[in-house]
Design a protein around this motif. Structure first.
Motif, short mmCIF file in Angstrom:
data_model
loop_
_atom_site.label_atom_id
_atom_site.label_comp_id
_atom_site.label_asym_id
_atom_site.label_seq_id
_atom_site.Cartn_x
_atom_site.Cartn_y
_atom_site.Cartn_z
N TYR A 9 -4.02 10.88 5.93
CA TYR A 9 -2.81 11.42 5.32
C TYR A 9 -2.02 12.24 6.33
CZ TYR A 9 -6.08 15.32 4.99
OH TYR A 9 -7.01 16.29 5.29
N ARG A 10 -0.78 12.50 5.98
CA ARG A 10 0.09 13.37 6.78
C ARG A 10 0.73 14.39 5.85
NH1 ARG A 10 4.75 11.01 9.32
NH2 ARG A 10 4.91 9.71 7.45
N VAL A 11 0.90 15.61 6.35
CA VAL A 11 1.69 16.62 5.65
C VAL A 11 3.09 16.50 6.21
CG1 VAL A 11 1.94 19.06 5.09
CG2 VAL A 11 -0.34 18.09 5.44
N THR A 12 4.00 15.97 5.40
CA THR A 12 5.33 15.61 5.92
C THR A 12 6.35 16.73 5.80
OG1 THR A 12 5.85 14.62 3.77
CG2 THR A 12 5.00 13.16 5.50
N ARG A 13 6.17 17.60 4.81
CA ARG A 13 7.15 18.68 4.66
C ARG A 13 6.50 19.86 3.95
NH1 ARG A 13 13.20 18.52 1.71
NH2 ARG A 13 13.42 20.78 1.53
N VAL A 14 6.83 21.05 4.41
CA VAL A 14 6.39 22.30 3.77
C VAL A 14 7.58 23.25 3.71
CG1 VAL A 14 4.93 24.35 3.99
CG2 VAL A 14 3.98 22.09 4.49
N ASP A 15 7.79 23.83 2.53
CA ASP A 15 8.80 24.88 2.34
C ASP A 15 8.07 26.12 1.83
OD1 ASP A 15 11.77 23.50 2.33
OD2 ASP A 15 10.21 22.12 1.64
N ILE A 16 8.28 27.23 2.52
CA ILE A 16 7.61 28.48 2.17
C ILE A 16 8.65 29.56 1.91
CG2 ILE A 16 6.18 30.37 3.09
CD1 ILE A 16 4.58 28.26 4.61
N LEU A 17 8.42 30.31 0.85
CA LEU A 17 9.21 31.52 0.57
C LEU A 17 8.21 32.63 0.36
CD1 LEU A 17 12.04 32.72 0.11
CD2 LEU A 17 11.76 32.19 -2.32
N ALA B 189 -1.53 20.96 17.19
CA ALA B 189 -0.07 20.88 17.07
C ALA B 189 0.34 19.64 16.29
CB ALA B 189 0.57 20.89 18.45
N GLY B 190 -0.47 18.58 16.39
CA GLY B 190 -0.14 17.35 15.68
C GLY B 190 -0.32 17.44 14.18
N ASP B 191 -1.01 18.47 13.71
CA ASP B 191 -1.22 18.65 12.27
C ASP B 191 -0.16 19.53 11.62
OD1 ASP B 191 -3.80 17.23 12.00
OD2 ASP B 191 -4.53 18.79 13.35
N VAL B 192 0.66 20.18 12.43
CA VAL B 192 1.71 21.03 11.88
C VAL B 192 2.70 20.14 11.12
CG1 VAL B 192 3.62 22.58 12.45
CG2 VAL B 192 1.44 22.75 13.68
N PRO B 193 3.13 20.54 9.93
CA PRO B 193 4.04 19.70 9.14
C PRO B 193 5.28 19.29 9.93
CG PRO B 193 3.28 21.56 7.83
CD PRO B 193 2.78 21.79 9.23
N GLU B 194 5.73 18.06 9.71
CA GLU B 194 6.89 17.54 10.42
C GLU B 194 8.13 18.37 10.10
OE1 GLU B 194 7.26 13.43 9.40
OE2 GLU B 194 5.16 12.99 9.87
N VAL B 195 8.29 18.74 8.84
CA VAL B 195 9.37 19.63 8.43
C VAL B 195 8.71 20.90 7.91
CG1 VAL B 195 11.34 19.97 6.90
CG2 VAL B 195 10.84 17.68 7.83
N PHE B 196 9.02 22.02 8.54
CA PHE B 196 8.30 23.27 8.24
C PHE B 196 9.34 24.38 8.07
CE2 PHE B 196 4.35 25.88 9.79
CZ PHE B 196 4.18 26.35 8.49
N GLY C 22 5.46 34.53 12.57
CA GLY C 22 4.26 33.98 13.22
C GLY C 22 3.04 34.09 12.33
N GLN C 23 2.92 35.21 11.61
CA GLN C 23 1.79 35.38 10.71
C GLN C 23 1.85 34.37 9.55
OE1 GLN C 23 -0.97 38.15 10.73
NE2 GLN C 23 -0.41 37.23 12.68
N VAL C 24 3.05 34.14 9.02
CA VAL C 24 3.18 33.20 7.90
C VAL C 24 2.85 31.78 8.38
CG1 VAL C 24 4.79 32.14 6.28
CG2 VAL C 24 4.82 34.61 6.63
N GLU C 25 3.43 31.37 9.49
CA GLU C 25 3.18 30.01 9.99
C GLU C 25 1.71 29.83 10.38
OE1 GLU C 25 7.50 28.72 11.86
OE2 GLU C 25 6.02 29.64 13.18
N GLY C 26 1.19 30.79 11.14
CA GLY C 26 -0.19 30.68 11.59
C GLY C 26 -1.18 30.72 10.45
N GLY C 27 -0.94 31.62 9.49
CA GLY C 27 -1.84 31.72 8.35
C GLY C 27 -1.84 30.44 7.54
#
Length: 783
Positions: free
Chosen positions: A635-643, A696-703, A657-662
Motif C-alpha cells: 500500500y501507499r499513503v497518498t495524502r495526509v491533511d493535519i490540523l 523518506a519514501g514512506d512519507v505521504p506524497e501529499v502532506f 517538525g514535531q507534528v510531521e516527525g511524530g
C-alpha cells in the motif's frame, strides 16, 4: 507536495524572541558535525570500555559462572558479577526488579549476567565470549494471554468506572464485541544508549549520560555505589533521540560505568552496540485490547466495557503509569455515559517494556478508534459521522475518571473536514473502488485528545537557575533535557521574551544535577510547560530587581519603566540593556535567581479512580488516504491533511517538525515496525536488517499540516501555560491512527463497508492482505 502552516508565513511579524521561526539552537552544529554527542568526546588514554554477557535463557536458575578464561583475555582489566556491586543491585525507577546484573536467576534472554571492562570495546566483547554460564532452564511465560490465564501480573489491575455499564449495554439498540492486538515499537534513536563515568577524589563520580532523567541517574548511581547523592553529578548536553527509551533505561548504563570507574579509578565508557541495545532495552508495550459496547440507531455510545492488557516484561519499570494512561485515553475524544475500563499489567519473561512517545495513550486510543469504526460498519454509516456524534461537547464533557473538558474538538474536526475536502473525496473513493478490481482506496479522519501533565502528581514540578553576567549576557540552566525536540531553543526564546531582550543574549547550559536538583524527567510532553514556566519565574524575579534598581537610579516611577527591544525604557529615554546590567552590578544588585514551578489544579485519587490528572488536553485531527494492492497487500499513503492545536506556538518551525516527525513515527508503529520473538523468548527483530522504520519514501506524497487558528486557548489552558502555548511532543504521533483506519477502510470496501475486517498492528502488507481476504470472504458469505 507539502503545504506549510500559515503560522510560518506570519511568524516574523510576531514578538521578538518568541512565537517566531527561530532555528534550533544546535541545528548548525548538527548539520556540520560539530554537535558533540557522548561518543564524540575525546577519550583519555586510560579510559576503559564495557561489555556484558547476556543470558542465553528466558527463565532459568544460574548454577555456575566460569570467569577464568575471560580474566586472562587480552586487554581485560576488571570483571564483576552482582556480588561485586557495592550498594544495591536494583536500578528500578519506581518499583523493584530491574537488576544491574542478574543474581540467582535470569528473567529474559539477553539479561546482563557478567560485565567486563577492558582497554577497548572489542577486547571487552571478545572476553565476554569466554565466559561460561550454566543454567537450569525453566518454562518461560512469553505472551499476554499466558500471563492473564496464570494471573501473573507485575502490579495489580486497576479499573475506571462511571455509570451502570451492564444495564446501559443491555438496554442499547445494538451491541458489539471486538478485540485487537497491538505489537510494541523499538525506539530506534539515532544515538544508542551510552554513558561515561569519571571518578573524583572524594569517592564519587561525574556521569555524562544520554538520559531524559539526569536526577534519576544521579539517584540510582548513588544507590549502586552506596554513597550520598551529593557525591554524584549527572550531566546531559544533548541526546541523539530518545522517545521515552532513555527515561528510565539509560540509568543502568550510567550505574555500570560508575561502578567500574570507582573500582578502578579510571574513566569508563559504556556504549551499547545496536544489537545489544535492541536486545537489552525495553520497547513500547504490546497491548491486547478487548471491548464490549452498546449503542443506539445513530451510533451514539450508551455504554462501554474495555479490558486493556499490557505486556510489561519481567518487571514493572514504568508499566503502572503506561497502563494508567492507556486507560485514561481509551475514550480518546468520545463521551462514554457509562464505562468500565480495566488495565492489566502482565508479567512475561521478556525485556521490561518502558516509556515510549505517548506512554500508553496510543494503545488506548487505537482501541477507541477501532470500536468507532466497528460501530459505523455495523450501521452502514460514514465513520466520520459516527465519530462526530460521539465527541465530547456541551454537557457531555466528563471523562470516565471525572475530569471535565474545556476543549471541544468539533470546530477543529469540521474545519479539517472542509479543508481536506473529506466528503467529496469519500464519494470519489467509493466510485473508484467500485470500478477497480485490484487497487482499493481508503480514507479516514480521526481526532486526538491527549492529556498534558504527568499522571504522578509529584513529577509536575520544575526548577531553573538564571544568571545575568556583567556584560549583559544571560546564562540559563533548567531541569529539562534536549533530545532534538528544541526544548533549549524554546527556553531561550521564553527567557528573551520575558526580559524583553535579544535572543542572542541568552545561552542555555547543559542539564546538570549540580545546577538544578531533583528535576523531573523530560517526558509527558511537559518539558516546555514545566521548565519554561520555571525559567520565566526566575526571569520575573530578576526583572523586578532590575526595575527597582532603575527606578532608584533614575528617580522614576517604577510603573513608567519597562524593558523591551533590548533596552530599558524610562518614559521616552532608552538605556541599553548591558548598561543597565553594568549599573546594577556596580550597585550590588544580585544578578542571579532560581525559578520554580509546580502545575496548579491537578490531582488524581487512584483508589477512587477519580480526579483531574491533566492540566489541559492537546487536540488535533488527521485525514489520511491510502491505496492498497489487493494481490500483494502492499500500500501507499497518498495524502495526509493535519490540523493540530498548538495554542500560540512558541516556535512554529519547531512545532511543525514535531507534528510531521511524530506523525511519521506513529505511522511506522502502526504499519511497518514489527517486533518479533521466537518460542524461546529470543528477539528476532534486533537490527536495522530485520526491523523496518519509516524512510523518506514512506512519507505521504501529499502532506499538508496546519495549526488550528483561534485567538485564545479554550478553558483554563490559556491562563496556565507558558505564553498560551500548548504541548506538542507526543500528541501528533496519534494522528497516524488515521492511516491504520484508512487501510481498514480500503479493505472494508470489499464488503460494501458493512463489515470491519480484523487488522493487526503493525498493519504490514501481510496483515493488510489477510484483512482484505477477510472482507472478501464476508461479502461472499453474505451473497
Amino acid at each position: 507536495m507539502r503545504r506549510l502552516p500559515q503560522a510560518l508565513a506570519r511568524a516574523d511579524t510576531l514578538d521578538a524572541g518568541i512565537q517566531k521561526t527561530v532555528a534550533h539552537e544546535s541545528a548548525y552544529k548538527q548539520v556540520t558535525g560539530r554537535a558533540q554527542y557522548l561518543d564524540d568526546i575525546p577519550e583519555p588514554p586510560d579510559m576503559l570500555h564495557l561489555a556484558t554477557v547476556g543470558a542465553a535463557q528466558a527463565c532459568a536458575l544460574i548454577e555456575n559462572i566460569e570467569l577464568d578464561a575471560a580474566r586472562c583475555a587480552p586487554g581485560v582489566v576488571d570483571i564483576i558479577t552482582q556480588a561485586d556491586i557495592p550498594g544495591s543491585p536494583d536500578v528500578s525507577p519506581v518499583f523493584h526488579g530491574d537488576l544491574l546484573l542478574a543474581g540467582e536467576c535470569v528473567d529474559y534472554v539477553g539479561q546482563p549476567v557478567v560485565a567486563i571492562a577492558a582497554t577497548t570495546l572489542e577486547a571487552a566483547r571478545r572476553a565476554c565470549a569466554q565466559v561460561k554460564v550454566r543454567y537450569r532452564a525453566q518454562q518461560p511465560r512469553l505472551s499476554v494471554q499466558e500471563a492473564l490465564n496464570q494471573k501473573d501480573l507485575v502490579l495489580p489491575s486497576q479499573t475506571l468506572r462511571c455509570g451502570d455499564v451492564d444495564t446501559a449495554i443491555a438496554n442499547a439498540d445494538h451491541q458489539l464485541r471486538g478485540d485487537i492486538y497491538l505489537r510494541g515499537q523499538e525506539h530506534f534513536y539515532l544515538e544508542g544508549q551510552i554513558s561515561i563515568a569519571v571518578p573524583n577524589e572524594d569517592g564519587g563520580v561525574r556521569v555524562y549520560s544520554s538520559s531524559q532523567h539526569p536526577a534519576e541517574v544521579q539517584k540510582l548511581v548513588a544507590q549502586v555505589l552506596a554513597v550520598p547523592l551529593h557525591r554524584v553529578q549527572a550531566e546531559v548536553r544533548r541526546m541523539g533521540g530518545a522517545f521515552g527509551g532513555k527515561e528510565s533505561q539509560a540509568a543502568a548504563l550510567a550505574c555500570m560505568a560508575a561502578v567500574f570507574a570507582v573500582r578502578n579509578q579510571r574513566p569508563v565508557k559504556y556504549r551499547m552496540p545496536r544489537r545489544d541495545d535492541m536486545t537489552q532495552t525495553g520497547k513500547r508495550h504490546d497491548f491486547w485490547n478487548q471491548y464490549r459496547v452498546g449503542f443506539d440507531r445513530d451510533g451514539v455510545i450508551r455504554g462501554v466495557e474495555m479490558d486493556l492488557a499490557a505486556l510489561c516484561g519481567h518487571s514493572a519499570d514504568l508499566s503502572d503509569g503506561v497502563v494508567d494512561r492507556a486507560m485514561f485515553h481509551a475514550d480518546n475524544a468520545y463521551f462514554y455515559p457509562a464505562a468500565r475500563i480495566s488495565g492489566h499489567r502482565c508479567r512475561t519473561n521478556t525485556v521490561s517494556n518502558t516509556a515510549f512517545r505517548g506512554f500508553g495513550g496510543p494503545q488506548g486510543m487505537v482501541a477507541a478508534e477501532a470500536m468507532l469504526d466497528d460501530i459505523a460498519r455495523a450501521l452502514g454509516a460514514d465513520p466520520l459521522d459516527v465519530r462526530k456524534r460521539n465527541l465530547y461537547r456541551g454537557n457531555r464533557n466528563t471523562t470516565p475518571y471525572g475530569q471535565t473538558l474545556d476543549e471541544e474538538l468539533l470546530p477543529l474536526i469540521e474545519q479539517l473536514e472542509q479543508t481536506a475536502d473529506y466528503r467529496n473525496r469519500r464519494q470519489q473513493i467509493r466510485a473508484f473502488n467500485a470500478s477497480s478490481a485490484r487497487i482499493k482506496k481508503g480514507i479516514a479522519l480521526t481526532p486526538v485528545k491527549f492529556g498534558i501533565s504527568f499522571t504522578s502528581k509529584h513529577l509536575n514540578q520544575a526548577g531553573a537557575l538564571l544568571h545575568i553576567y556583567a556584560d549583559g549576557s544571560i546564562h540559563v540552566s533548567h531541569g529539562g533535557t534536549e533530545m532534538g525536540q528544541g526544548l533549549h531553543t524554546k527556553i531561550a526564546q521564553i527567557v528573551a521574551r520575558g526580559f524583553g531582550v535579544d535572543l542572542a543574549r541568552v545561552h542555555v547550559a547543559a542539564t546538570a544535577t549540580d545546577q538544578v536538583p531533583n528535576a523531573s524527567p523530560t517526558a509527558a510532553s511537559a518539558g516546555t510547560d514545566l521548565n519554561g514556566m520555571a525559567a520565566l519565574n526566575a526571569v520575573n524575579t530578576l526583572k523586578q530587581r532590575l526595575l527597582e534598581h532603575a527606578a532608584e537610579t533614575y528617580r522614576a516611577d517604577i510603573e513608567q519603566i519597562g524593558i523591551r527591544d533590548d533596552q530599558c525604557w524610562i518614559g521616552e529615554r532608552a538605556i541599553p540593556f548591558n548598561e543597565l546590567i553594568k549599573g546594577a552590578y556596580l550597585a550590588r544588585v544580585s544578578l542571579s535567581a532560581t525559578g520554580f514551578y509546580r502545575t496548579p489544579g491537578i490531582g488524581y485519587d487512584r483508589a477512587a479512580a477519580r480526579g483531574r490528572p491533566f492540566l489541559y488536553f492537546a487536540t488535533g485531527a488527521a485525514a489520511s488516504e491510502v491505496e492498497v494492492d489487493l494481490y500483494t497487500g502492499e500500500y501507499r499513503v497518498t495524502r495526509v491533511d493535519i490540523l493540530h492545536d498548538v495554542g500560540d506556538s512558541l516556535n512554529p518551525a519547531i512545532d511543525l517538525g514535531q507534528v510531521e516527525g511524530g506523525f511519521v513515527q506513529g505511522m511506522g508503529w502502526l504499519t511497518s515496525e514489527e517486533l518479533l520473538w521466537n518460542e524461546r523468548g529470543q528477539i528476532l527483530s534486533n537490527s536495522p536488517a530485520n526491523y523496518k522504520i519509516p524512510t523518506a519514501g514512506d512519507v505521504p506524497e501529499v502532506f499538508n499540516v496546519d495549526f488550528f487558528n483561534r485567538s485564545h486557548l479554550a478553558g483554563k489552558a490559556d491562563e496556565e501555560t507558558v505564553f498560551r502555548s500548548k504541548a506538542v511532543g507526543e500528541p501528533p504521533l496519534m494522528l497516524a491512527i488515521s492511516v491504520w483506519c484508512a487501510l481498514r477502510d480500503a479493505c472494508a470496501s470489499l464488503a460494501d463497508y458493512r463489515f470491519s475486517p480484523p487488522l493487526g498492528v503493525p498493519a504490514t502488507p501481510e496483515q493488510v492482505y489477510f484483512c482484505a481476504r477477510a472482507a472478501k470472504n464476508f461479502a461472499e458469505a453474505q451473497s
